[in-house]
Scaffold this motif. Structure first.
Motif, PDB file in Angstrom:
ATOM      1  N   GLU A 712     -15.991   2.402  14.606  1.00 59.66           N
ATOM      2  CA  GLU A 712     -16.188   1.001  14.987  1.00 59.66           C
ATOM      3  C   GLU A 712     -16.388   0.133  13.745  1.00 59.66           C
ATOM      4  OE1 GLU A 712     -19.271  -1.700  17.687  1.00 59.66           O
ATOM      5  OE2 GLU A 712     -19.300   0.492  17.846  1.00 59.66           O
ATOM      6  N   GLN A 713     -17.144   0.696  12.785  1.00 58.09           N
ATOM      7  CA  GLN A 713     -17.409  -0.017  11.539  1.00 58.09           C
ATOM      8  C   GLN A 713     -16.103  -0.274  10.780  1.00 58.09           C
ATOM      9  OE1 GLN A 713     -19.982   2.113   8.778  1.00 58.09           O
ATOM     10  NE2 GLN A 713     -21.387   0.398   8.775  1.00 58.09           N
ATOM     11  N   LEU A 714     -15.239   0.732  10.730  1.00 60.13           N
ATOM     12  CA  LEU A 714     -13.956   0.593  10.051  1.00 60.13           C
ATOM     13  C   LEU A 714     -13.101  -0.480  10.715  1.00 60.13           C
ATOM     14  CD1 LEU A 714     -12.885   4.282   9.264  1.00 60.13           C
ATOM     15  CD2 LEU A 714     -13.381   2.474   7.614  1.00 60.13           C
ATOM     16  N   GLN A 715     -13.094  -0.497  12.041  1.00 55.86           N
ATOM     17  CA  GLN A 715     -12.307  -1.503  12.763  1.00 55.86           C
ATOM     18  C   GLN A 715     -12.822  -2.909  12.474  1.00 55.86           C
ATOM     19  OE1 GLN A 715      -9.527  -0.875  14.231  1.00 55.86           O
ATOM     20  NE2 GLN A 715      -9.702   1.367  14.133  1.00 55.86           N
ATOM     21  N   GLU A 716     -14.135  -3.068  12.371  1.00 58.05           N
ATOM     22  CA  GLU A 716     -14.714  -4.377  12.065  1.00 58.05           C
ATOM     23  C   GLU A 716     -14.317  -4.833  10.668  1.00 58.05           C
ATOM     24  OE1 GLU A 716     -18.903  -4.117  12.633  1.00 58.05           O
ATOM     25  OE2 GLU A 716     -18.788  -3.912  14.809  1.00 58.05           O
ATOM     26  N   ILE A 717     -14.373  -3.883   9.711  1.00 62.68           N
ATOM     27  CA  ILE A 717     -13.984  -4.222   8.329  1.00 62.68           C
ATOM     28  C   ILE A 717     -12.504  -4.617   8.295  1.00 62.68           C
ATOM     29  CG2 ILE A 717     -13.674  -3.291   5.997  1.00 62.68           C
ATOM     30  CD1 ILE A 717     -16.129  -1.479   6.576  1.00 62.68           C
ATOM     31  N   ALA A 718     -11.673  -3.838   9.005  1.00 55.40           N
ATOM     32  CA  ALA A 718     -10.238  -4.131   9.045  1.00 55.40           C
ATOM     33  C   ALA A 718      -9.972  -5.522   9.597  1.00 55.40           C
ATOM     34  CB  ALA A 718      -9.522  -3.074   9.884  1.00 55.40           C
ATOM     35  N   ALA A 719     -10.742  -5.902  10.614  1.00 53.98           N
ATOM     36  CA  ALA A 719     -10.569  -7.226  11.215  1.00 53.98           C
ATOM     37  C   ALA A 719     -10.986  -8.324  10.249  1.00 53.98           C
ATOM     38  CB  ALA A 719     -11.372  -7.311  12.511  1.00 53.98           C
ATOM     39  N   ILE A 721     -11.035  -8.296   6.889  1.00 56.26           N
ATOM     40  CA  ILE A 721     -10.143  -8.489   5.734  1.00 56.26           C
ATOM     41  C   ILE A 721      -8.665  -8.515   6.148  1.00 56.26           C
ATOM     42  CG2 ILE A 721     -11.791  -7.451   4.144  1.00 56.26           C
ATOM     43  CD1 ILE A 721     -10.106  -4.950   4.095  1.00 56.26           C
ATOM     44  N   LYS A 722      -8.447  -8.527   7.489  1.00 54.56           N
ATOM     45  CA  LYS A 722      -7.097  -8.673   8.038  1.00 54.56           C
ATOM     46  C   LYS A 722      -6.139  -7.631   7.462  1.00 54.56           C
ATOM     47  CE  LYS A 722      -7.575 -13.628   8.967  1.00 54.56           C
ATOM     48  NZ  LYS A 722      -9.025 -13.680   8.712  1.00 54.56           N
ATOM     49  N   LEU A 728      -6.824   0.183   4.460  1.00 62.21           N
ATOM     50  CA  LEU A 728      -8.103  -0.404   4.051  1.00 62.21           C
ATOM     51  C   LEU A 728      -8.442  -0.133   2.586  1.00 62.21           C
ATOM     52  CD1 LEU A 728     -10.594   0.045   7.039  1.00 62.21           C
ATOM     53  CD2 LEU A 728      -9.805  -2.078   6.001  1.00 62.21           C
ATOM     54  N   VAL A 729      -8.305   1.116   2.139  1.00 56.60           N
ATOM     55  CA  VAL A 729      -8.707   1.468   0.769  1.00 56.60           C
ATOM     56  C   VAL A 729      -7.923   0.629  -0.242  1.00 56.60           C
ATOM     57  CG1 VAL A 729      -8.793   3.302  -0.958  1.00 56.60           C
ATOM     58  CG2 VAL A 729      -9.422   3.800   1.408  1.00 56.60           C
ATOM     59  N   ARG A 730      -6.589   0.591  -0.090  1.00 56.94           N
ATOM     60  CA  ARG A 730      -5.764  -0.171  -1.034  1.00 56.94           C
ATOM     61  C   ARG A 730      -6.125  -1.656  -1.004  1.00 56.94           C
ATOM     62  NH1 ARG A 730      -1.423  -3.137  -0.754  1.00 56.94           N
ATOM     63  NH2 ARG A 730      -1.119  -2.715   1.472  1.00 56.94           N
ATOM     64  N   ARG A 731      -6.363  -2.180   0.200  1.00 55.97           N
ATOM     65  CA  ARG A 731      -6.691  -3.607   0.344  1.00 55.97           C
ATOM     66  C   ARG A 731      -8.047  -3.929  -0.283  1.00 55.97           C
ATOM     67  NH1 ARG A 731      -6.288  -8.465   0.155  1.00 55.97           N
ATOM     68  NH2 ARG A 731      -6.595  -9.885   1.906  1.00 55.97           N
ATOM     69  N   VAL A 732      -9.051  -3.061  -0.074  1.00 56.38           N
ATOM     70  CA  VAL A 732     -10.394  -3.292  -0.641  1.00 56.38           C
ATOM     71  C   VAL A 732     -10.351  -3.192  -2.162  1.00 56.38           C
ATOM     72  CG1 VAL A 732     -12.730  -2.348  -0.821  1.00 56.38           C
ATOM     73  CG2 VAL A 732     -11.663  -2.598   1.419  1.00 56.38           C
ATOM     74  N   GLU A 733      -9.590  -2.231  -2.695  1.00 57.09           N
ATOM     75  CA  GLU A 733      -9.467  -2.112  -4.153  1.00 57.09           C
ATOM     76  C   GLU A 733      -8.920  -3.401  -4.751  1.00 57.09           C
ATOM     77  OE1 GLU A 733      -7.007   1.316  -4.627  1.00 57.09           O
ATOM     78  OE2 GLU A 733      -8.712   2.710  -4.744  1.00 57.09           O
ATOM     79  N   GLY A 734      -7.896  -3.982  -4.066  1.00 58.52           N
ATOM     80  CA  GLY A 734      -7.307  -5.243  -4.535  1.00 58.52           C
ATOM     81  C   GLY A 734      -8.328  -6.369  -4.527  1.00 58.52           C
ATOM     82  N   LEU A 735      -9.134  -6.441  -3.476  1.00 57.45           N
ATOM     83  CA  LEU A 735     -10.170  -7.478  -3.380  1.00 57.45           C
ATOM     84  C   LEU A 735     -11.222  -7.324  -4.467  1.00 57.45           C
ATOM     85  CD1 LEU A 735     -10.675  -7.631   0.499  1.00 57.45           C
ATOM     86  CD2 LEU A 735      -9.697  -9.426  -0.951  1.00 57.45           C
ATOM     87  N   VAL A 736     -11.592  -6.071  -4.777  1.00 55.65           N
ATOM     88  CA  VAL A 736     -12.590  -5.824  -5.820  1.00 55.65           C
ATOM     89  C   VAL A 736     -12.080  -6.315  -7.167  1.00 55.65           C
ATOM     90  CG1 VAL A 736     -13.767  -4.014  -7.131  1.00 55.65           C
ATOM     91  CG2 VAL A 736     -13.734  -3.902  -4.639  1.00 55.65           C
TER      92      VAL A 736
END
Length: 877
Positions: A712-719, A721-722, A728-736
């Motif tokens: 559920e937590q992963l789905q919330e994070i995905a929502a 950061i769209k 998710l991992v690749r997208r979060v790395e880019g944001l960092v």
């Protein structure tokens, strides 16, 4: 006669008189939170004297390791004070009494220890004529050498419970050891008359009102200090000169390149180190660990005190762990549990030593700052309060503070230090509570068990049973009945309900009859053999003598069993991955989780945790059969069964075997096969003290809930950061990376703004008695930025006083600086910022050249800044 020979001779003497020799109990009292340490030979047998438990043997003899800490500061300065000592004792639980205890004591002392009869004196309680008759007429001690003494010395009692008169054996060590007073005699504070053995005759029960009732089953509790007897038999003036200490002291002296007997200061240090190291070694071996409270604080204090005395010997690196090895080598024959735990003991001691040396270094820095402040303020003395804070917080000895201060031409207020020390002692005394043998409620439960008999527990094999209500209690009083809505304690003759013990929570259950229903939410065993069921009457009226049925909550029991069986697998997996030094130090087993504390010296790495988790799950998926059987304690140990440290076991023990993976002594409830655990997942690993770690985990349905929550937590994070979950991992790395770039850009802009603002602020410098003073409100987002601005302004000014203030949210930040060339003129950044901080509802302080503070009232900042020139003018000499 060596200490070892005395110990063996004593135990053999009483073994020949029908006593069972038992090993020393742990220094950590089992199931007795009222006391920190086992401080006497009788402590492990307290339940037998109170009637809370039934002894396996009527006659017992032991050599019990003990710790007492009321007089730590006296250790090494007197002949007899110790923190760790050994107490020889013989005990009778309703068997023999004075008629045997007294003649045996006399026989052992005179015929086996060969002490001259004419040198022995006896004390008895004032009106204990029975003891007098036996000592005088049966044993033959002259009446003039039997001294009657008062209740304060010769009557043993602790609150409510069993108690009785005492009789002591004293040795006259000769006039040369006396005080010279014509009134010198037994009981004098000098060293002439030495008490070596105390015989306690437990023959009364003291109730809450102070009434004494004779006991039907009388008891004997004796204690003879091994160190004291050794000093007499070896003809030395001090316990420290016996073989029990000299071997350790001589080893320490060689280690430090010193000699015993040539310098009183060196001798004191060697005595303190030997005593404290014995205490720490045995305590850590028994499961205690250095900490900031309770017994952990005692261990830390003893260890640090020993390290400080090492400095007197000229030792400035870790050494106490080496002395501990000498202690283990000397005592391992008498206490075989020491050797297998030696690696753990030495590692804990060395780790704590290293930490303390770091702490001493920090204390030295603080003392240096205090000395600078005193000099800057023109003061020639370190306050007693500051010296005590160094002692209490950093373990910094007063002598070391005095020595370093003297090198800088300063003194220390020793009277103020002593006053602060006494204030702390008073706080400790007021916090100390009287330890009672048995509480008022405990007396009630004991009486109930004697009246009703023991509860028959059948919960290992069934979860429901027909039963009879033997007693009802409300608010500590027996009642005939309880109506719907009332909370009640219930005694049943038969129960399938597991009582809370061994870290496992109690069962929930329902008690049902044709006209009544009771919800059971707690089950305990306040005295051995008696189960107390606490619950609430849901419907009807519950009556004494009702015949009902009990139904245990099956789901709760099964979930709890999953977690309990998993702790056994976890314990074994920890040993496999981390090493055999790992031992269980506590656990909590509930339906929805498990918690497991264990001895280890470092954080468990993620890789190690994964290996541990995999090992447990391998055992789960292997569907190992879980066997439970009873056998003798000796046989269980021979099989290699793990035992919970500090637990007392009877001759027959319950063993839980899981395939060839795990074998432990355990009284808890378990599954029939490991596959019923389902899955095992570690959710947390943390430190709970020096050398003590904690793992929290879930099993079965708990794992499914844990995974569902994570998903559920992963789905919330995905929502948020769209992004699809699989990216998710690749997208979060880019944001960092993007965030880092933006932060760098912001910092560069702030730096440019700060430089620009610095030029503008320099125009606000005022001259106060020829000293440049700059005080201003600036825009700085945090304390780091504010300090950077002060550093830039100080570099630009070259000489002067600076105080900047800024608002960050609802807080005020303040930083002050005084250039070094002005410190001799009475200016002090710490005092300046402290005074300004008070004007904005805060506080702070620091060094004479640089200090910071905070406040809670931003609206008052400008007014506070406006005060800076006048405060500087007041400070200037």
């Amino acid at each position: 006669m060596t200490g070892k020979e005395i110990r063996e001779k004593y135990l053999k003497f009483f073994q020949e008189r029908g006593h069972q020799i038992l090993p020393s109990a742990s220094l950590i009292p089992h199931n007795d939170p009222s006391i920190l340490w086992t401080a006497a030979g009788m402590v492990p047998f307290k339940p037998f004297f109170t009637g809370q438990a039934v002894p396996e043997y009527k006659r017992v003899t032991t050599c019990q390791k003990c710790i007492r800490t009321p007089d730590i500061e006296s250790v090494g300065r007197t002949a007899r004070h110790h923190t760790f000592f050994e107490m020889l004792g013989n005990f009778s639980f309703g068997d023999y009494f004075k008629e045997s205890a007294i003649p045996w004591a006399w026989e052992f002392v005179t015929e086996h220890l060969k002490l001259p009869k004419e040198k022995l004196w006896i004390t008895i309680y004032l009106d204990d004529d029975e003891a007098f008759e036996i000592w005088h007429k049966v044993v033959g001690v002259p009446a003039e050498r039997i001294v009657r003494m008062g209740k304060d010395t010769n009557f043993w009692e602790i609150g409510v419970g069993p108690c009785g008169p005492c009789s002591e054996i004293y040795v006259d060590l000769g006039e040369a050891r006396g005080c010279g007073s014509p009134d010198c005699g037994v009981g004098c504070d000098c060293d002439r008359f030495l008490e070596i053995w105390n015989l306690v005759f437990i023959q009364f029960f003291r109730d809450e009102e102070g009434n004494y009732t004779p006991l039907k089953n009388k008891g004997i509790d004796t204690g003879m200090g091994l160190e004291r007897v050794a000093s007499v038999l070896q003809g030395v003036l001090s316990n420290f000169d016996t073989d029990l200490f000299r071997e350790i002291m001589d080893y320490t002296a060689d280690l430090a390149g010193q000699k015993y007997g040539q310098d009183p200061k060196i001798d004191l240090a060697l005595k303190v180190i030997a005593d404290h190291c014995r205490a720490v070694t045995f305590a850590v071996s028994d499961g205690a660990l250095p900490g900031n409270e309770g017994r952990g604080y005692v261990i830390r204090r003893l260890l640090r005190r020993a390290v400080r005395f090492g400095r007197v010997l000229g030792v400035h690196e870790p050494f106490l762990y080496k002395v501990a090895r000498a202690v283990i080598n000397q005592m391992k024959d008498a206490y075989p549990e020491l050797q297998p735990k030696s690696e753990h003991v030495l590692r804990v001691i060395r780790t704590e030593e290293e930490r303390f040396l770091e702490t001493l270094a920090a204390g030295s820095d603080i003392l240096s700052a205090l000395i600078q402040e005193a000099k800057a303020a023109g003061v020639s003395e370190i306050t007693g309060e500051d010296a005590f804070k160094l002692y209490d917080t950093f373990g910094f000895p007063l002598e070391l503070t005095q020595e370093i201060a003297a090198e800088q031409g300063l003194t220390v207020d020793t009277d103020g230090f002593a006053a602060a020390m006494e204030e702390q002692r008073q706080r400790a005394r007021s916090a100390r509570q009287e330890t009672e043998y048995l509480s008022e409620r405990g007396v009630l439960y004991k009486a109930l068990r004697e009246e009703l008999g023991e509860t028959r527990f059948i919960g290992y094999s069934t979860l429901e049973a027909a039963t009879n209500v033997l007693a009802l209690l409300k608010d500590g009083l027996q009642e005939i009945s309880a109506d719907a809505g009332e909370e009640v304690e219930i005694v049943l003759d038969v129960t399938p309900c597991y009582a809370e013990s061994g870290g496992q929570v109690a069962d929930y259950a329902v008690l049902k009859g044709p006209q009544v229903e009771v919800a059971i939410t707690s089950v305990s065993k306040p005295v051995e053999g008696l189960f107390i069921h606490r619950g609430k009457v849901l419907a009807g009226t519950l009556r004494r003598h009702d015949s009902l049925k009990v139904f245990v909550d099956r789901t709760r029991r099964q979930d709890t069993a999953r977690n309990h069986s998993a702790t056994h697998l976890l314990h074994k997996a920890l040993k496999e991955v981390l090493g055999d030094h790992v031992n269980q130090a506590g656990s909590l087993v509930e339906p929805d989780r498990l918690r497991f504390d264990f001895t280890h010296y470092a954080a468990v790495t993620p890789e190690e945790l994964q290996r541990i988790e995999n090992l447990v799950n391998d055992a789960v998926l292997a569907n190992l059969s879980v066997e439970v059987f009873e056998t003798s304690l000796a046989k269980a140990k021979e099989m290699g069964a793990a035992a919970l440290f500090g637990e007392k076991y009877g001759r027959q023990v319950r063993v839980v075997k899981m395939g060839d993976f795990s074998l432990e002594l355990c009284g808890g409830t378990h599954l029939t096969c490991t596959a019923e655990i389902g899955l095992f997942k570690i959710v947390n690993e943390t430190s709970v003290g020096a050398g003590l770690r904690r793992i929290e985990a879930v099993t079965g349905w708990g794992v499914l809930k844990y995974l569902a929550a994570k998903e559920e937590q992963l789905q919330e994070i995905a929502a948020v950061i769209k992004s699809p979950a699989h990216e998710l991992v690749r997208r979060v790395e880019g944001l960092v990376q993007q965030n880092k770039a933006l932060e760098q850009e912001i910092n560069n802009l702030r730096s440019q703004l700060a430089k620009s603002e610095v030029q503008e602020i320099l125009g606000k410098v005022k001259q106060i008695k020829g000293v440049p003073v700059l005080a201003a409100v600036v825009a700085a987002p945090d304390m780091d930025n504010l300090r950077s601005m002060v550093d830039m302004l100080r570099d630009k000014l070259g000489t002067g006083v600076i105080l900047l203030g800024s608002v960050a949210g609802e807080k005020v930040n303040l930083v002050a600086a005084v250039t070094k060339d002005l410190l001799g003129r009475g200016l002090h950044a710490g005092n300046l910022v402290k005074e300004i901080a008070q004007a904005v509802g805060g506080g702070g302080g620091g060094r004479p050249d640089m200090a910071q503070a905070g406040g809670k009232e931003p609206a008052k900042l400008q007014a506070a800044i406006d005060k800076v020139p006048s405060v500087v003018e007041r400070q200037l000499k």
